[in-house]
Design a protein around this motif. Sequence first.
Motif, PDB file in Angstrom:
ATOM      1  N   GLY A   7      47.075  81.026  43.394  1.00 43.85           N
ATOM      2  CA  GLY A   7      47.249  79.845  42.542  1.00 43.85           C
ATOM      3  C   GLY A   7      48.514  79.887  41.695  1.00 43.85           C
ATOM      4  O   GLY A   7      48.736  79.001  40.859  1.00 43.85           O
ATOM      5  N   ALA A   8      49.362  80.905  41.893  1.00 44.61           N
ATOM      6  CA  ALA A   8      50.491  81.103  40.977  1.00 44.61           C
ATOM      7  C   ALA A   8      51.514  79.963  41.035  1.00 44.61           C
ATOM      8  O   ALA A   8      52.037  79.533  40.001  1.00 44.61           O
ATOM      9  CB  ALA A   8      51.172  82.446  41.246  1.00 44.61           C
ATOM     10  N   ALA A   9      51.799  79.456  42.250  1.00 44.30           N
ATOM     11  CA  ALA A   9      52.826  78.410  42.374  1.00 44.30           C
ATOM     12  C   ALA A   9      52.411  77.178  41.552  1.00 44.30           C
ATOM     13  O   ALA A   9      53.218  76.600  40.821  1.00 44.30           O
ATOM     14  CB  ALA A   9      53.031  78.049  43.842  1.00 44.30           C
ATOM     15  N   GLU A  10      51.151  76.811  41.683  1.00 43.23           N
ATOM     16  CA  GLU A  10      50.660  75.637  40.959  1.00 43.23           C
ATOM     17  C   GLU A  10      50.690  75.899  39.444  1.00 43.23           C
ATOM     18  O   GLU A  10      51.097  75.041  38.657  1.00 43.23           O
ATOM     19  CB  GLU A  10      49.231  75.335  41.406  1.00 43.23           C
ATOM     20  N   TRP A  11      50.274  77.103  39.054  1.00 43.39           N
ATOM     21  CA  TRP A  11      50.265  77.460  37.633  1.00 43.39           C
ATOM     22  C   TRP A  11      51.688  77.404  37.060  1.00 43.39           C
ATOM     23  O   TRP A  11      51.918  76.868  35.976  1.00 43.39           O
ATOM     24  CB  TRP A  11      49.668  78.862  37.459  1.00 43.39           C
ATOM     25  N   LEU A  12      52.650  77.952  37.804  1.00 40.79           N
ATOM     26  CA  LEU A  12      54.042  77.968  37.328  1.00 40.79           C
ATOM     27  C   LEU A  12      54.559  76.543  37.146  1.00 40.79           C
ATOM     28  O   LEU A  12      55.202  76.228  36.133  1.00 40.79           O
ATOM     29  CB  LEU A  12      54.925  78.735  38.322  1.00 40.79           C
ATOM     30  N   ALA A  13      54.253  75.676  38.117  1.00 43.81           N
ATOM     31  CA  ALA A  13      54.715  74.287  38.026  1.00 43.81           C
ATOM     32  C   ALA A  13      54.112  73.614  36.798  1.00 43.81           C
ATOM     33  O   ALA A  13      54.793  72.927  36.035  1.00 43.81           O
ATOM     34  CB  ALA A  13      54.336  73.528  39.297  1.00 43.81           C
ATOM     35  N   ARG A  14      52.835  73.863  36.581  1.00 47.18           N
ATOM     36  CA  ARG A  14      52.135  73.254  35.442  1.00 47.18           C
ATOM     37  C   ARG A  14      52.691  73.747  34.111  1.00 47.18           C
ATOM     38  O   ARG A  14      52.614  73.066  33.096  1.00 47.18           O
ATOM     39  CB  ARG A  14      50.640  73.613  35.575  1.00 47.18           C
TER      40      ARG A  14
END
Lengths: 397, 181
Positions: B122-129
């Motif tokens: 889930g890191a990519a989504e977390w970073l974008a958020r």
Amino acid sequence: MVVSDGGRADAGAGARAAGAGGAGGIRRAVEELLRVEAEVSRLVDGAARDAGRQGARVADVLRQARHPPVRNTADEVAGLSATLPGAIEPIAQTSSAALATEVHALLGLLAVDHHHLDPLPPLNTGAPRTSGGMAGAFPEGFARDYVQTVLDDLRRGRATTKDQAGAHPDADQALVDAARGAIVAAVSPQHRRQVDDWLSHPDCHAVELHGPQVSDRELELRAGWTRPPDRGIGNADPWRLRDDGKVVSKHRAGTEATRFTSAEAFARPLEMFLDIADRHPGGLEHLLDENFPAGIAPVFIDAASAGVRPDDLTGFRGTGTGTAAAAKDWRKMRTAAMKKEGECLPPVRTVAYDPTVEGSVPGVRLIFTRNAEGWVMTTYYPAGEPSYDNVRLEELT
Amino acid sequence: MIPRSKNFRSWFAWFSDTSQEPRHYIDGCERVLQWLAEDAEGFSQFREELAAHIRDSSLPPPRRETQWTTDEWLRGVWFDAFGPEPPPDDPYPVPAEQWGRVRFTDYMLHAVDEDEEGSSDGAAEWLARHGLTAQGIHDAPTDGMMNVRPQPEDYLDRLKRLTEAGLREPQPGEPWYSSPA
């Protein structure tokens, strides 16, 4: 005292430079100086036969410190060691005094600027070096406690290399299975099926990471480089050292890694927990549903009531990670070392510890999470104290 | 006074410990949006209570921590769970540019790797958020890091007022604390 006036005038200059980096910078600077002090003490103490050679080595060690006043002292020590082959004590005094002055200045910044304590009393440089080591020279309270804690950790702590972590042999599935079998056999017959189900579930890594088959070396490498003790088997994380020397892994490890030393020690708290769940109307699922609406159940069972004794638990932890901020600094530095290309001396060290001896409230943490099928035990491990808002077993009865 | 509720304790269990196995913390951070979307029972109250503990310095410190370092810890949990917008009425909001540059959170330290291979799913989504990049976090030098800011000058006065107003309990080590007989 053989510290030159020049050294005195400079005292604190390194501290001020380090202080610009915030509390993390100050802590690291203090620890670096204390590491130098520990090394100097070790060399000096064993220097009876060859003072000249040892003095030169002391000077070398002092020069490695990135603090100008300490480096200046190195030249003084080098001079002394060349001309006075028997001058062990002056060497120790000179280097210790310079280091203590710098550390005192750093701790002053930490205490006043970051903890809003009163300014530290002046350093007692007259204190004999032998009484409590360097810590004895610091005023009682915050400074002495801090120095003592860090010194103790550093004297006991050590570093491992990336290559050592990479070269460590893979785990053996047969040993993991045998450990699980021995744990299941150690619980009473009516609980064997439940414990076997828990420990065999693919989401549960309690035996793989914390079982008695895990070696102390594997705990040390888990804390130091996040290398999982079960690497190489089943669905374990394929932690690896890439060709460029960087560690690549999805395995997550905090500042501590612990294990049970025997199948019996592993089984005892589980048995106790199941006895209580059995007595709950509706059994285990209801007990967890009622008490843990958010779908995660961290239960803490203290060692004394679970019949867990010293030597039943053991672990490794990062040095000087006693506060949340220090633990974050440590983890960031570990990550930086893992992602550095090639071999490197890690900036962080680990130390062996016994949670039953060091912990304030030693015991075990049992963690369940709820998924579509119900509650699953995801992990179970020894700890020196409950984590924040762990629910004590007594609260469930 | 806001004694922490059973609901708070229950949800906080996802976020309260990374000492040995940070994966539950990571899971919690990655499930926040889903919990908000499905209006999971008690989750929005947890969010409100977390903001109130930060505003009122009312979560009792763990051993070896002060009220200030505890508040700072909670600011990191808030950032990881709810994003870069500081909690409502935070008296000492963290300047946005500090996150991931000098100040690192448990999610950044455990779920975000320089390479996708080592990052949480889930890191990519977390970073974008959170408006961050993995490379940015990894390139940040360790020398300047400040995971807890120095305690502000007026903090003790504020604690005293909050204590007198009954919004928080006095804690050991505070000047107005008297140990129970």
